[in-house]
Write an enzyme that holds these catalytic residues in place. Structure first.
Site, PDB file in Angstrom:
ATOM      1  N   ARG A 133       0.809  -1.145   0.102  1.00 42.23           N
ATOM      2  CA  ARG A 133       0.017  -0.062   0.085  1.00 42.23           C
ATOM      3  C   ARG A 133       0.877   1.215   0.146  1.00 42.23           C
ATOM      4  O   ARG A 133       0.407   2.385  -0.447  1.00 42.23           O
ATOM      5  CB  ARG A 133      -0.962  -0.051   1.223  1.00 42.23           C
ATOM      6  CG  ARG A 133      -2.025  -1.020   1.236  1.00 42.23           C
ATOM      7  CD  ARG A 133      -3.005  -1.058   2.058  1.00 42.23           C
ATOM      8  NE  ARG A 133      -3.840  -2.087   1.770  1.00 42.23           N
ATOM      9  CZ  ARG A 133      -5.087  -2.114   2.481  1.00 42.23           C
ATOM     10  NH1 ARG A 133      -5.227  -1.214   3.480  1.00 42.23           N
ATOM     11  NH2 ARG A 133      -6.095  -3.132   2.439  1.00 42.23           N
ATOM     12  N   ASP A 166     -15.935   7.923   9.543  1.00 46.57           N
ATOM     13  CA  ASP A 166     -14.702   6.925   9.285  1.00 46.57           C
ATOM     14  C   ASP A 166     -13.169   7.837   9.366  1.00 46.57           C
ATOM     15  O   ASP A 166     -13.523   9.050   9.027  1.00 46.57           O
ATOM     16  CB  ASP A 166     -14.720   6.270   7.926  1.00 46.57           C
ATOM     17  CG  ASP A 166     -13.805   5.309   7.821  1.00 46.57           C
ATOM     18  OD1 ASP A 166     -14.348   3.910   8.143  1.00 46.57           O
ATOM     19  OD2 ASP A 166     -12.700   5.347   7.405  1.00 46.57           O
TER      20      ASP A 166
END
Length: 285
Positions: A47, A158
């Site tokens: 990532r 979030d």
């Protein structure tokens, strides 16, 4: 230091040492409370290698030096490492419990002019709050108009800016919307190019916001229900206990907390909740 054994050197564009792993894991823990142990080396590398390329850097130490001072890039790193997969009607027994045990009372309260608030904490790309809305409304599009005139809201939060943006847009690949019950998909989805878009009426009661669960919370009034599912599995025990105590403080008396199927209430806060169903808990203090 050598690269972690989980990633053979020949497979790596950038050298990735155990020290690099530790430094990134410490940064993520400080920012989000999420643990990234040794078996997450491939995830971290995969990532963040994209971020090294985007920044034109040649090594992880250079990237670590960058994010130590660049708050925007550090936020991108956290975003990359905390984005997780979800789907519509995940752990559907919670939605069924809400529909059967909670919603009738909430509907009566709303009809008499009362207020109902639900928090979808760690909502990811929005499937959870949208699933809840479909659970409430079924396939009755007229019920959405009625609900719009009542004091009902869902706060969906979030840590990740990218997933909040996706959730707010309300557009999903067809392969994603196919997991909905067919009648609900027909009622609430419409084609939008190669995607499907959820009806504005379904989306209207939901406010999507960025929020770090481990930082301060701006909400001033309590919630009737909190969903926080499949997030605490990434936290250590002290962080779980601290977060659950804060959830208890943020619930009304007798409010309901739903957690993930692999999660448990730790002993330090167990006296504040009473189990009323499969990973469903009622606040008692």
């Amino acid at each position: 230091m050598n690269a972690p054994a989980a990633i053979p050197q020949r497979e790596m564009e950038f050298a990735f040492s155990a020290a690099d792993h530790r430094a990134i894991a410490e940064m993520i823990y400080a920012e989000s409370g999420i643990l990234l142990p040794d078996n997450k080396a491939k995830l971290i590398y995969g990532r963040l290698a994209r971020r090294l390329r985007a920044c034109g850097l040649e090594s992880f130490p250079d990237y670590l030096a960058l994010i130590a001072n660049d708050t925007e890039e550090r936020a991108r790193a956290v975003d990359a490492l905390t984005t997780n997969h979800t789907f519509f009607f995940r752990e559907n027994h919670h939605f069924e419990h809400f529909r059967d045990e909670l919603w009738p009372g909430f509907a009566d309260r709303l009809a008499s002019g009362g207020r109902v608030r639900v928090w979808s904490a760690a909502c990811s790309s929005g499937e959870e709050p949208y699933s809840l809305m479909m659970t409430i409304l079924g396939t009755d599009t007229r019920a959405a108009a009625k609900l719009a005139g009542q004091d009902f809201k869902i706060l969906a939060t979030d840590l990740s800016p990218s997933v909040i943006a996706a959730a707010r847009a309300g557009r999903y690949p067809v392969d994603t919307t196919r997991t909905m019950p067919p009648a609900m998909r027909q009622a609430w989805c419409q084609p939008a190019g190669d995607m499907e878009e959820l009806s504005p009426a379904l989306r209207a009661p939901i406010a999507f916001r960025e929020l770090n669960l481990l930082r301060s919370w701006p909400m001033r009034r309590p919630f009737d229900v909190i969903f926080c599912r499949n997030v605490m599995i990434y936290f250590d025990e002290p962080t779980k206990a601290q977060l659950l105590a804060r959830f208890a403080d943020q619930l009304v008396a007798g409010g309901i907390l739903y957690i993930g199927h692999a999660e448990r209430i730790p002993p330090e806060v167990s006296a504040r909740f009473h189990c009323i169903g499969r990973t469903a808990f009622q606040k008692v203090s």
